[in-house]
Motif scaffolding. Sequence first.
Motif, mmCIF file in Angstrom:
data_model
loop_
_atom_site.group_PDB
_atom_site.id
_atom_site.type_symbol
_atom_site.label_atom_id
_atom_site.label_comp_id
_atom_site.label_asym_id
_atom_site.label_seq_id
_atom_site.Cartn_x
_atom_site.Cartn_y
_atom_site.Cartn_z
ATOM 1 N N CYS A 250 1.183 -1.249 -0.160
ATOM 2 C CA CYS A 250 0.128 0.336 0.299
ATOM 3 C C CYS A 250 1.000 1.361 -0.099
ATOM 4 C CB CYS A 250 -1.370 -0.259 0.882
ATOM 5 S SG CYS A 250 -1.797 1.441 1.174
ATOM 6 N N CYS B 127 -7.133 2.243 4.147
ATOM 7 C CA CYS B 127 -6.649 3.599 4.057
ATOM 8 C C CYS B 127 -7.245 4.458 2.809
ATOM 9 C CB CYS B 127 -5.093 3.322 3.443
ATOM 10 S SG CYS B 127 -3.904 3.265 4.192
ATOM 11 N N CYS C 231 0.270 3.086 3.842
ATOM 12 C CA CYS C 231 0.397 2.494 4.677
ATOM 13 C C CYS C 231 1.397 1.062 4.886
ATOM 14 C CB CYS C 231 -0.365 2.008 5.551
ATOM 15 S SG CYS C 231 -1.534 0.188 4.696
ATOM 16 N N CYS D 81 -4.480 -0.024 0.338
ATOM 17 C CA CYS D 81 -4.982 -1.227 0.789
ATOM 18 C C CYS D 81 -7.180 -0.600 1.211
ATOM 19 C CB CYS D 81 -4.314 -2.037 1.950
ATOM 20 S SG CYS D 81 -4.571 -0.368 3.436
ATOM 21 N N THR E 109 0.680 -1.875 4.204
ATOM 22 C CA THR E 109 0.364 -2.966 4.174
ATOM 23 C C THR E 109 0.261 -3.574 2.385
ATOM 24 O OG1 THR E 109 -0.970 -4.597 5.214
ATOM 25 C CG2 THR E 109 -1.534 -2.723 4.347
HETATM 26 ZN ZN ZN Z 1 -3.087 1.166 3.334
#
Ligand code: ZN
Lengths: 199, 199
Positions: free
Chosen positions: A57, A72, A60, A69, A62
């Motif tokens: 992402c 987010c 963030c 993501c 991830t």
């Molecule tokens: Zn994210």
Amino acid sequence: MLKKGLLGQVIQHLCCLPGVGPKTAQRMAFQLLQRNRDNAKALAEILLKALAEIGHCQQCRTLTEQTLCEICADPARELALLCVVESPADVWTVEQATVFKGRYFVLHGHLSPLDGIGPDELGLDALEQILAKGEVKELILATNSTLEGNATAYFIGELAVKHKVQASRLASGVPMGGELEFIDRVTLLHAFKGRRNIE
Amino acid sequence: MLKKGLLGQVIQHLCCLPGVGPKTAQRMAFQLLQRNRDNAKALAEILLKALAEIGHCQQCRTLTEQTLCEICADPARELALLCVVESPADVWTVEQATVFKGRYFVLHGHLSPLDGIGPDELGLDALEQILAKGEVKELILATNSTLEGNATAYFIGELAVKHKVQASRLASGVPMGGELEFIDRVTLLHAFKGRRNIE
Ligand SMILES: [Zn+2]
Ligand SMILES: [Zn+2]
């Protein structure tokens, strides 16, 4: 023996999965190649697709196959709360265990100078950019309660101070349902030090 | 939540593996997609290759990517001893636990009339053809020690009688209801040594 053939190779690769020993890998291989061929094919194909398409992402860090993501991209998640975790798996763990409605920042590890993992590898420049925007009011440091996790939390806590953001650390202590007798000394020591008055 | 994406699909398919629950599947997925990407790719590719190329040995019906499996193709294995097992996994189990130097015949199941599994599905016509050649002197019935396994052994024992081949059944040591695959080596070794002729 059969082990040298393709079946052996399947078993060998299944052995690299976490918690899978040779015996389990063997059982898995036979099941995949006999009873469960459709799922085996689907598993292999989805795995290749995931490897090709899943990245980090942009916000963030991830794992996600999108630019942002789902967390987010969700306008309902609070910008004021940012939870810093070591891995994408930790995002899931927190999501499943709590009612946290803020956002995350994934370090993909912890500070480990001997392994060449410093602030750059953990994306701390990106984290600082987020903090600099001034939207985050509390930075929850949910790195593991290990030596490395604690050191990483301390380091990031300093960044929070620098950007005038309140930082907090998960409470450490006796796990719910945990019996004192079976708790390691370090945990117990922390639980003692962190004891609270009962209202 | 992330679970809806590709990662969720990977986890869902990993869940179909024997002994893998949602939590383990999640841990596996993260490891495959993060720390272990090379192995994940290799696993997916070898699995697809295995699914495409692995079939049944023309002689003993075990899993192999060749016309004849390595055991059937090995001239050192005795033709006089034929061990009948329910699954390819059982071949491995016997190979690993004993010093058996004969050959195998894999039923891929047991007689189960309610599920439509009769002599044809177990390849008993092919087994009879082998017995008819007169090379096999002892037919070791190593089906599971379950009701169905016992019934299947009894049925095949009758075929052996018809072809004047001595049939034997694994000795005590295999607990009632026990499946070969999960039995410890010592027990299986004793069961092999103590096999009895079927009257
Ligand atoms: Zn994210
Ligand atoms: Zn064979």
